[in-house]
Scaffold this active site. Structure first.
Site, short mmCIF file in Angstrom:
data_model
loop_
_atom_site.label_atom_id
_atom_site.label_comp_id
_atom_site.label_asym_id
_atom_site.label_seq_id
_atom_site.Cartn_x
_atom_site.Cartn_y
_atom_site.Cartn_z
N GLY A 1 5.92 -3.94 0.24
CA GLY A 1 4.71 -3.78 0.98
C GLY A 1 4.97 -4.73 2.17
N SER B 1 5.31 -4.06 5.46
CA SER B 1 5.09 -3.58 6.81
C SER B 1 3.83 -4.29 7.49
CB SER B 1 5.13 -2.09 6.63
OG SER B 1 3.96 -1.81 5.76
N GLY C 1 0.12 -7.14 6.80
CA GLY C 1 -0.57 -8.26 6.07
C GLY C 1 0.17 -9.19 5.20
N ASP D 1 9.54 3.51 -0.56
CA ASP D 1 8.34 3.80 -1.43
C ASP D 1 8.40 3.48 -2.76
OD1 ASP D 1 6.08 5.46 -2.25
OD2 ASP D 1 6.42 7.01 -1.08
N SER E 1 -1.71 -9.85 -7.45
CA SER E 1 -2.54 -9.23 -8.11
C SER E 1 -3.86 -9.44 -7.26
CB SER E 1 -2.89 -9.80 -9.49
OG SER E 1 -4.16 -9.39 -9.96
N TYR F 1 -9.06 0.56 -8.46
CA TYR F 1 -8.38 -0.41 -7.94
C TYR F 1 -8.28 -1.50 -8.85
CZ TYR F 1 -7.53 -4.51 -5.08
OH TYR F 1 -7.14 -5.90 -4.54
N SER G 1 -6.17 -0.96 -11.88
CA SER G 1 -4.65 -1.35 -11.55
C SER G 1 -4.50 -2.73 -11.48
CB SER G 1 -4.22 -0.55 -10.13
OG SER G 1 -5.22 -1.27 -9.16
N LYS G 2 -5.30 -3.54 -10.93
CA LYS G 2 -5.02 -4.93 -10.99
C LYS G 2 -5.20 -5.61 -12.24
CE LYS G 2 -4.09 -5.30 -6.72
NZ LYS G 2 -2.61 -5.45 -6.33
#
Length: 272
Positions: free
Chosen positions: A10, A12, A14, A54, A132, A146, A149-150
């Site tokens: 991740g 790309s 933030g 991905d 997380s 969401y 998932s966390k």
């Protein structure tokens, strides 16, 4: 400080991009992985090694790990940062979207862990950092998938930590609170797309307003979380969990202190 070979997913945008850039400055060998390779050109020019990956694509994950091993001979740190927030009422969110949320935020991280562990076990050292959220400790309305998932990522990390400690491998969970990024805007847009009409419209509009209004001067930038990652990487015995960002400490404290209904009321009171 021993220089390490680090994979950041991740990367790309933030926090992921900030992790890659700042850890590179620390002198580490950093691989940045993401779907949007073009979004990583800037950190690539700085020296981050770019991988097209991905985390829902088995072949790309295998190729990425094999590339690092062939080039560097090891992976010292895996930072599972790839993820997103799919918002909407449980009744409204298509299960295909819910499955994709879990595929990215949980199963993508799990598969990369499976791929790096043999190399870490062989060397009897390594650190796995799972990004997380404070939303892995409590659940707000309209974010059910969401939060699921966390919560799952937190539980998986606890089990994993106790499985791999015998091999000298650390497992660390980092729980960001509010951090300046594109996340809130994307989550709000998705929420309105899914639940802005119908039975949950009023709640959805209030929650979307809350998400977008928190992006102001009170919200710190990603360096708060970068510094927690640094602690996790450099400590001989890192904590099992770190948290930081806007409201993180207060909300986690209140979640422990308050009953379910009292905490529900607190969250509801913020949506006006």
């Amino acid at each position: 400080m021993k220089k390490k070979v680090i994979l950041v997913t991740g990367a790309s945008a933030g926090m992921g991009k900030a992790f890659a850039e700042e850890l590179l400055k620390d002198g580490h060998t950093v691989y940045g992985a993401a779907r949007r390779v073009e979004k990583m050109e800037d950190i690539g020019k700085l020296g981050v090694k770019i991988l097209a990956m991905d985390v829902t694509n088995e072949a790309e994950m295998i190729d990425g790990i094999e590339t690092i091993i062939k080039t560097e001979g090891r992976i010292d740190v895996l930072i599972n940062n790839a993820g997103f927030g799919s918002y909407g009422a449980i009744e409204d969110v298509p299960l295909s979207d819910a499955r994709y949320q879990l595929e990215v935020n949980v199963f993508g991280a799990a598969r990369l862990i499976q791929l790096v562990l043999p190399y870490m076990r062989e060397r009897r050292t390594g650190t796995i950092i799972n990004i997380s959220s404070i939303g892995g400790k409590f659940a707000a309305p309209l974010g059910g998938w969401y939060h699921s998932s966390k919560f799952a990522l937190e539980a998986m990390s606890d089990s994993l930590r106790n499985e791999v400690k015998q091999f000298g491998i650390n497992v660390v969970v980092i729980e960001p609170g509010g951090i300046k990024s594109e996340w809130s805007g994307i989550a709000a847009d998705n929420l309105l797309k899914v639940s802005a009409r119908g039975a949950y419209a009023s709640l959805a509009n209030k929650f979307a307003n809350m998400l977008t209004q928190t992006v102001d001067a009170k919200i710190p930038g990603p360096m708060v979380i970068v510094n927690l990652v640094r602690k996790a990487i450099t400590s001989k015995k890192p904590k099992t969990r770190y948290h930081g960002g806007y409201m993180a400490s207060l909300l986690l404290f209140l979640r422990k202190l308050l009953s379910d209904r009292a905490f529900d009321g607190l969250i509801s009171s913020q949506m006006k």
